[in-house]
Design a protein around this motif. Structure first.
Motif, short mmCIF file in Angstrom:
data_model
loop_
_atom_site.label_atom_id
_atom_site.label_comp_id
_atom_site.label_asym_id
_atom_site.label_seq_id
_atom_site.Cartn_x
_atom_site.Cartn_y
_atom_site.Cartn_z
N TYR A 185 -5.88 3.86 -9.43
CA TYR A 185 -7.22 3.00 -9.48
C TYR A 185 -6.62 1.73 -8.91
O TYR A 185 -7.22 0.76 -8.40
CB TYR A 185 -6.97 2.62 -11.21
CG TYR A 185 -7.85 1.37 -11.45
CD1 TYR A 185 -9.31 1.43 -11.24
CD2 TYR A 185 -7.12 0.41 -11.96
CE1 TYR A 185 -10.12 0.16 -11.53
CE2 TYR A 185 -8.16 -0.81 -12.24
CZ TYR A 185 -9.33 -0.91 -12.17
OH TYR A 185 -10.08 -1.91 -12.44
N TYR A 186 -5.18 1.23 -8.93
CA TYR A 186 -4.54 -0.05 -8.61
C TYR A 186 -4.37 0.05 -6.99
O TYR A 186 -4.17 -0.99 -6.42
CB TYR A 186 -3.18 -0.36 -9.06
CG TYR A 186 -3.67 -1.20 -10.41
CD1 TYR A 186 -3.87 -2.33 -10.63
CD2 TYR A 186 -3.31 -0.39 -11.69
CE1 TYR A 186 -4.23 -3.00 -11.82
CE2 TYR A 186 -3.54 -1.05 -13.04
CZ TYR A 186 -4.12 -2.25 -13.08
OH TYR A 186 -4.35 -2.99 -14.24
N THR A 187 -4.26 1.11 -6.44
CA THR A 187 -3.89 1.19 -4.75
C THR A 187 -4.97 1.91 -3.79
O THR A 187 -5.04 1.73 -2.79
CB THR A 187 -2.79 1.88 -4.94
OG1 THR A 187 -2.98 3.44 -5.10
CG2 THR A 187 -1.54 1.55 -5.35
N GLY A 223 2.84 -2.65 -2.63
CA GLY A 223 2.55 -2.04 -1.00
C GLY A 223 1.63 -0.99 -0.85
O GLY A 223 0.98 -1.15 0.27
N GLY A 224 1.21 -0.20 -1.74
CA GLY A 224 0.03 0.83 -1.49
C GLY A 224 -1.22 0.01 -1.43
O GLY A 224 -2.22 0.30 -0.67
N ALA A 225 -1.28 -0.99 -2.46
CA ALA A 225 -2.79 -1.72 -2.11
C ALA A 225 -2.93 -2.46 -0.98
O ALA A 225 -3.75 -2.60 -0.30
CB ALA A 225 -2.70 -2.56 -3.53
N LYS A 230 6.82 -0.56 -0.67
CA LYS A 230 6.34 0.95 -1.20
C LYS A 230 7.30 2.09 -0.56
O LYS A 230 7.18 2.94 -1.21
CB LYS A 230 4.79 1.03 -0.66
CG LYS A 230 4.58 0.92 0.65
CD LYS A 230 3.05 1.25 0.86
CE LYS A 230 2.71 1.40 2.18
NZ LYS A 230 3.16 2.49 3.19
N ASP A 231 7.95 1.83 0.62
CA ASP A 231 8.35 3.06 1.04
C ASP A 231 10.04 3.00 1.23
O ASP A 231 10.62 3.81 1.90
CB ASP A 231 7.94 3.23 2.43
CG ASP A 231 6.30 3.52 2.69
OD1 ASP A 231 6.12 4.54 1.64
OD2 ASP A 231 5.84 3.29 3.35
N THR A 232 10.80 1.73 0.80
CA THR A 232 11.97 1.81 1.14
C THR A 232 12.61 1.49 -0.23
O THR A 232 13.20 2.01 -1.09
CB THR A 232 12.58 0.91 2.15
OG1 THR A 232 11.94 0.99 3.44
CG2 THR A 232 13.99 0.68 2.31
#
Length: 700
Positions: free
Chosen positions: A354-356, A631-633, A668-670
C-alpha cells in the motif's frame, strides 16, 4: 510416526523443484547475439564480484574459526561450534551463489520471452526467482537436518546423556551456533552487495539521467552494466543470504525454546516439520502465478499475491494436524501461534504494498510533490516512510501478544515464548514463494536494461517496464516481510539467549528491570547501533558513488564518439571500482556487528547484553521499515511519472523524482535491509559468546 523425517524430505523436494525451475529457465531462448553479449557481460561482472567477495569473507571465517576453536579447547564452547559456524556460512553463501547464477542466465531470456507475451516474460523471471527461493529453504533445512540427526546420534552414545532432556539441551545449544555463521555471511553479502549495486545505480542516474539527459539503461552510460551486475549481487545473492539466515534462525531458536518449555524432542521437530510443510505449500502456490496480456499493475500484483495466499492457506490447514498429533490436543494453542505469524507476514506485505506501489494513494501523492522540486519529493518520501512504520509495529506486536497468550503464556512463561518462536516460523513458512516474488524483481529489472540496450522495440520495453515496476513493489514487499520476520526471529533469539544463560549458570539471577543501570545503558547502546550501522553503510554508498560519477563523467568527456553511439564505453572500469570499494567499505559495519555484543557483555555483563538486544531490535525494526518503504515509494513515484503522469520522462517533475529515487536507493537496498541482519547477528554472537561474558564481565 517420527515427524523429524519431514525435514530432510522437504529439503530434498525443495532442491529438486529448484532444479526443475532452473531447467525451465535454461531451456528458454536467450535471444539475439547482442542480447547474449550484454547478458554475458553482466554475468561476467557478477561472477568476478562474488569471487572477490568470497575470497575476502573466507579470511574472516578462517579467523573466527580459530577464535572459536581456541574457546572450544578452553572449555567455553562445545567442539562442534567452530565446525557449525563454518557450515552455516557455507550454505548461506552457496544459496546466494546459486540464485545469482540462475538470475544472470534468466535476464536475457526474460527480455526475449517478453517479446512474445507479458505472461511468458513473467514466467521466466518468476521461475528464476523461484530457484532462489527454493534453494534457500532447501539448503537451510538440509543444514538443520544434517546437524540434528548427527547430534542426536552423537549424544545418544554418551553415557551421561541417556535422558532425553539432557540430549535435547545439548543438541539445540550446538545447533544455535551455526546461525552465527549464516548471519555473518548474510551481513557480508547484503552490505557488500548493497554498496555495489547502489553506488553503481546512483552514479549511473546522476550522470546519465540527470546531467546527460539520456534514458535509464542507455548503453552509452559506462555504469549501466555495473548497475545490472549490482542488481544480482545485492538484490539476489544478498537477499537470499539474508532470508536464509532468518529462516534457519527462526527454526533453531524455536527448537531451543522447546527445551525450557519441557516439550522434548517433539517440540524440537515441530518447527522443522512446519518448514517442510511450508515448502510443499509454496511449490503448489507457484503454479498459480500467471497473467494475461496488457494486465494492469494491480492484476500483476494480484497474480503473485494469489500464489502466496494459496500457499499460506495450505499451511494453515496442514499445521492443525501437525500440532494436534505432534504435541497433543492440550497444546492446540500453538496452532494459533503459527496462524498469527502466518497472518502477520501477509498483513505486513499488504501494508508495504500500500505504501510503496504506485497503484495506491501514498505513492501517487508522492509523485505529485515533484511539481515543486526535489526538496518536496524528499520531504514527502521521508514522511511516508515514517508513517508506514506504525502498522507493521502494531501487527508484530499483536502477533507476539496473540502467540504468547494463546500458547499458554499466562500459565507458563516458557510455553508462551515457544509460541512466539512458532509465530516466526509460521511467518517464514511461505518463504519459498515469498522469496521467489522478491528475487523475481532484479531479473525483471535486468531484462528491461537488456531490452533497452539491445534496441528491442517499444512494445517489448513496455512489457519489461511493467514487469520491472511490479518487481519494485514485490521487492519492497519482500523487504517488509524480511524485516518483520527478522523482528520476530530476533525476539525468539533474545529468549534463547536468556535460556542459554540459565543453562550455563542455573543460579544466575537476571535483573532486567529498566531501572537497572546495565540494562538501561544496554538499551541506549542497542538503540543507537542501527543508526551507527545505517550511517556507515550510507556513507559507504556515497563515497563509492562519487567515484562512479567521476569515472562516468571522464568517459563522456574523453571517449570520442561515445555520446553519438559511435564508440563503446569502458564498462569494466565501473564494475571494478564498485567491486573494490564494496569489499573495502563492508569491513567497518561487519566489525560493529560482531564486536558490539562482546564489548557490551564484557563491560555491562549479561543484563547489559539483554538490554542491548532489546534496544537494537526495537529501533532497528522501525528504522529498517522506514528506510525500505521510503526508498520503495521514491522508486515507484519515479516510475509513475515515467508512465506519462506529471509530464513523463525528461520533464522537470521526472528530474525531481530521480533525485528522490537516488536518495532512496541506499535506503531501500543497502542500509534498510542490512539492519535486519544486524539485529539477528547481535543475538547470535551474544549466544555464542555467552560463556565468555559470564566468566569475564566486569559487572556480574
Amino acid at each position: 510416526m517420527d515427524l523429524s523425517i519431514l525435514a530432510p524430505v522437504g529439503a530434498v523436494v525443495a532442491l529438486l523443484f529448484a532444479f526443475f525451475l532452473s531447467r525451465r529457465v535454461m531451456k528458454a531462448d536467450e535471444g539475439t547475439d547482442l542480447m547474449k553479449k550484454i547478458a554475458g557481460a553482466v554475468r561476467k561482472g557478477a561472477n568476478a564480484y562474488l569471487k572477490r567477495q568470497y575470497t575476502g569473507v573466507a579470511i574472516f571465517f578462517a579467523v573466527m574459526f580459530v577464535i572459536l576453536l581456541i574457546l572450544a579447547i578452553a572449555g567455553f564452547l562445545t567442539p562442534f561450534v567452530p565446525v557449525a559456524f563454518l557450515t552455516g556460512g557455507f550454505f548461506s553463501a552457496l544459496s546466494g551463489f546459486i540464485g545469482m547464477k540462475i538470475a544472470t542466465y534468466a535476464n536475457g531470456r526474460t527480455a526475449n520471452s517478453a517479446s512474445k507475451s507479458l505472461n511468458a516474460g513473467l514466467r521466466i523471471a518468476f521461475s528464476a526467482g523461484g530457484v532462489m527461493g527454493f534453494v534457500v529453504v532447501g539448503l537451510g533445512l538440509l543444514d538443520i537436518s544434517i546437524w540434528y540427526f548427527f547430534l542426536k546420534f552423537w549424544y545418544s552414545t554418551v553415557d551421561v546423556m541417556q535422558n532425553e532432556a539432557a540430549q535435547v539441551q545439548a543438541i539445540t545449544s550446538a545447533m544455535l551456533t551455526f546461525g552465527m555463521g549464516a548471519s555473518s555471511m548474510a551481513l557480508f553479502a547484503r552490505v557488500g552487495g548493497g554498496i555495489f549495486t547502489k553506488a553503481a545505480d546512483v552514479g549511473a542516474d546522476l550522470v546519465g539521467k540527470v546531467e546527460a539527459g539520456i534514458p535509464e539503461d542507455d548503453p552509452r552510460n559506462p555504469a549501466v552494466i555495473a548497475d545490472n551486475v549490482g542488481d544480482n549481487v545485492g538484490d539476489v545473492a544478498g537477499m537470499g543470504a539474508d532470508l536464509y539466515e532468518s529462516y534457519v534462525g527462526s527454526i533453531i531458536s524455536t527448537a531451543a525454546l522447546a527445551v525450557a518449555a519441557g516439550l522434548g524432542f517433539k517440540g524440537v521437530v515441530i518447527p522443522m516439520s512446519m518448514a517442510a510443510i511450508g515448502i510443499l505449500a509454496s511449490i503448489i502456490g507457484t503454479f498459480f502465478v500467471r497473467t494475461k496480456e496488457n494486465a494492469s499493475q494491480k492484476n500483476l500484483l494480484g497474480s503473485l499475491r494469489l500464489g502466496t495466499w494459496i500457499s499460506a492457506a495450505l499451511i494453515a490447514v496442514a499445521a492443525f494436524p501437525l500440532i494436534y498429533f505432534g504435541l497433543g490436543a492440550e497444546k492446540i494453542g500453538f496452532y494459533f501461534a503459527i496462524l498469527s505469524g502466518l497472518l502477520a507476514g501477509i498483513l505486513i506485505g499488504v501494508v508495504t504494498e500500500y505504501y510503496t506501489s504506485d497503484s495506491y494513494k501514498p505513492t501517487k501523492k508522492l509523485a505529485g510533490t515533484s511539481s515543486t522540486g526535489p526538496a518536496t519529493v524528499i520531504i514527502g518520501g521521508l514522511s511516508l516512510g515514517m508513517l508506514s512504520t506504525v502498522l507493521p509495529v502494531v501487527i508484530v506486536g499483536a502477533s507476539v501478544l496473540v502467540s504468547y497468550f494463546l500458547s499458554g503464556g499466562s500459565d507458563s512463561y516458557n510455553n508462551g515464548l515457544y509460541g512466539v518462536g512458532l509465530s516466526a516460523v509460521g511467518m517464514l513458512a511461505t518463504l519459498g514463494i515469498t522469496l521467489a516474488t522478491d528475487a523475481y524483481g532484479p531479473v525483471a529489472d535486468n531484462a528491461g536494461g537488456i531490452a533497452e540496450m539491445a534496441h528491442m522495440g517499444e512494445e517489448v520495453r513496455k512489457r519489461t517496464d511493467a514487469l520491472d515496476s511490479l518487481g519494485n513493489t514485490t521487492a519492497a514487499t519482500g523487504k517488509g516481510f524480511a524485516i518483520g520476520s527478522a523482528a520476530l526471529t530476533a525476539l525468539a533469539l533474545i529468549a534463547s539467549y536468556i535460556a542459554e544463560i540459565q543453562v550455563l549458570k542455573p543460579d544466575f539471577n537476571f535483573n532486567l528491570t529498566i531501572t537497572n543501570p546495565p540494562v538501561l545503558i544496554g538499551l541506549f547502546i542497542g538503540g543507537v547501533l542501527p543508526f551507527l550501522f545505517a550511517a556507515l553503510t550510507m556513507d559507504a554508498v556515497g563515497r563509492c558513488a562519487q567515484k562512479i560519477v567521476v569515472e562516468v563523467r571522464r568517459q563522456f568527456r574523453e571517449i570520442k564518439g561515445l555520446m553519438t553511439g559511435e564508440a563503446d564505453p569502458d564498462y569494466a572500469s565501473c564494475v571494478d571500482i564498485c567491486t573494490r570499494s564494496a569489499q573495502r567499505e563492508m569491513i567497518a559495519p561487519a566489525i560493529v556487528a560482531v564486536a558490539a555484543p562482546i564489548i557490551v557483555g564484557l563491560i555491562l555483563g549479561v543484563n547489559g547484553v539483554a538490554g542491548m538486544l532489546a534496544g537494537a531490535t526495537v529501533s532497528g525494526f522501525i528504522l529498517a521499515v522506514m528506510m525500505a518503504n521510503s526508498g520503495g515509494a521514491w522508486d515507484n513515484a519515479k516510475k509513475y511519472i515515467e508512465s506519462g503522469e506529471y509530464g513523463g520522462k525528461g520533464s522537470d517533475n521526472h528530474k525531481a523524482a530521480v533525485v528522490g529515487d537516488t536518495v532512496g536507493d541506499p535506503f531501500k537496498d543497502t542500509s534498510g535491509p542490512s539492519i535486519n541482519i544486524l539485529i539477528k547477528l547481535l543475538s547470535m554472537v551474544s549466544i555464542v559468546f555467552a560463556s565468555v561474558v559470564l566468566s569475564f564481565s566486569l559487572i556480574k
